[in-house]
Design an enzyme around this catalytic site. Structure first.
Site, mmCIF file in Angstrom:
data_model
loop_
_atom_site.group_PDB
_atom_site.id
_atom_site.type_symbol
_atom_site.label_atom_id
_atom_site.label_comp_id
_atom_site.label_asym_id
_atom_site.label_seq_id
_atom_site.Cartn_x
_atom_site.Cartn_y
_atom_site.Cartn_z
ATOM 1 N N HIS A 224 0.697 -0.977 0.020
ATOM 2 C CA HIS A 224 0.105 0.064 -0.060
ATOM 3 C C HIS A 224 0.999 1.292 -0.111
ATOM 4 O O HIS A 224 2.239 1.234 0.297
ATOM 5 C CB HIS A 224 -0.900 0.152 1.066
ATOM 6 C CG HIS A 224 -2.017 -0.922 1.118
ATOM 7 N ND1 HIS A 224 -3.294 -0.764 1.480
ATOM 8 C CD2 HIS A 224 -2.030 -2.221 0.513
ATOM 9 C CE1 HIS A 224 -4.033 -1.689 1.535
ATOM 10 N NE2 HIS A 224 -3.377 -2.676 0.650
ATOM 11 N N CYS A 255 -8.264 -0.807 2.842
ATOM 12 C CA CYS A 255 -8.604 -1.917 3.925
ATOM 13 C C CYS A 255 -9.876 -1.668 4.881
ATOM 14 O O CYS A 255 -9.396 -0.604 5.656
ATOM 15 C CB CYS A 255 -7.428 -2.495 4.874
ATOM 16 S SG CYS A 255 -7.775 -4.074 5.918
#
Length: 315
Positions: A224, A255
């Site tokens: 990420h 997420c």
């Protein structure tokens, strides 16, 4: 969209990196699971078809998780049959438990993934179980999938940092990876779920996994971009010999159980870098960019991918 030659990176081949990288595209599953409103099934199906037309050969399609937990993917049974015409395209699906696996197998899925955690806190937040309890749930799922000759990927989240626990000890990550391999997982994806990894951290973990018997050729990386490190970390993984990289078209996703997690590494940003290094991906950057521009229009906001914005002049 055809990318003009002037908008392609100058190619300077790297002699010490893999010649080819397989991009594991997660936009249709990981990218869309966080949307505040459900994306129509027809849009999801077209998204996957456009990604395949752009040259992506592994496209994670959906998740067979209970709709209560991820309502955005509640249409898995409706979506998956609409992708049956995609010959030669791997379409992995996430299966959280036995019921999810049964649903996926009933629709003919040939590649599934389980989603484990390297930390207790995230296991409890995401799976509502302790780390060991979650592994115990996955064990019969993986074994049944392998008995059905289905390819199994094991996701390991929080490999580099956890929002509740901070830095994650290497031995925890290694233990979970080895447990998933012992169950029968064909492939592992190391997740930097909150985007805190740096290149040296990546190289150290990969080396320790090798020392503990987990070979590089079964490892993929999933970064990420919270701190802008996703491409740097990917480059470090490539230096180590990793050839599978997860990315999300347009940089979609994050997420739902880790609020500090921003979007995944954008597939276009990854392809731009790999093309410049002379590494083959099979992906048409122009078609991929056009797909992300189209998807951004469906979602009503610009793509966060820097490459998409640069090539499409999005504001």
């Amino acid at each position: 969209m055809t990318t003009p030659e002037s908008a392609l990176p100058m190619v300077v081949p790297a002699t010490d990196l893999p010649a080819r990288v397989r991009i594991h595209e997660v936009g249709a599953r990981d990218g869309l699971q966080n949307e505040k409103t459900a994306v129509p099934t027809s849009v999801k199906a077209e998204f996957v078809h456009r990604l395949a037309d752009a040259g992506l050969t592994t496209i994670e399609a959906t998740s067979f998780v209970h709709p209560k937990w991820v309502p955005q993917l509640a249409d898995a049974e409706d979506l998956f049959p609409q992708l049956a015409d995609l010959r030669g395209i791997a379409l992995p699906v996430l299966v959280p438990n036995q019921r999810g696996l049964d649903r996926a197998l009933a629709l003919g899925a040939r590649r599934v993934a389980v989603f484990a955690s390297a930390t207790e806190s995230f296991a409890k937040a995401n799976l509502n179980r302790s780390l060991d309890e979650s592994l115990a749930v996955f064990d019969p799922v993986v074994r049944q999938a392998k008995d059905a000759d289905v390819h199994v990927r094991g996701y390991v989240s929080m490999c580099f940092g956890d929002p509740w626990e901070g830095a994650v000890p290497f031995h925890q990550v290694v233990r979970v990876c080895k447990a998933l391999r012992d169950m029968g997982c064909d492939e592992l994806s190391l997740g930097d779920t909150i985007g805190v990894a740096t290149p040296g951290h990546v190289l150290e973990l990969l080396s320790l996994l090798n020392e503990e018997g987990v070979p590089t050729n079964v490892i993929g990386v999933h970064f990420h971009d919270t701190y802008g490190q996703a491409l740097a970390n990917t480059y470090a993984a490539l230096e180590h010999g990793v050839t599978t990289v997860d990315a999300s078209a347009g940089g979609l996703g994050g997420c739902p159980y880790a609020k500090s997690a921003t979007g995944n590494l954008a597939t276009e940003d990854l392809v731009w870098m790999l093309q410049g290094l002379g590494i083959e991906t099979g992906v048409d950057l122009g078609k991929l960019t056009a797909t992300s521009v189209w998807m951004a229009e469906q979602l009503g906001r610009p793509s966060p991918s820097r490459t998409v914005r640069a090539l499409s002049h999005q504001e």
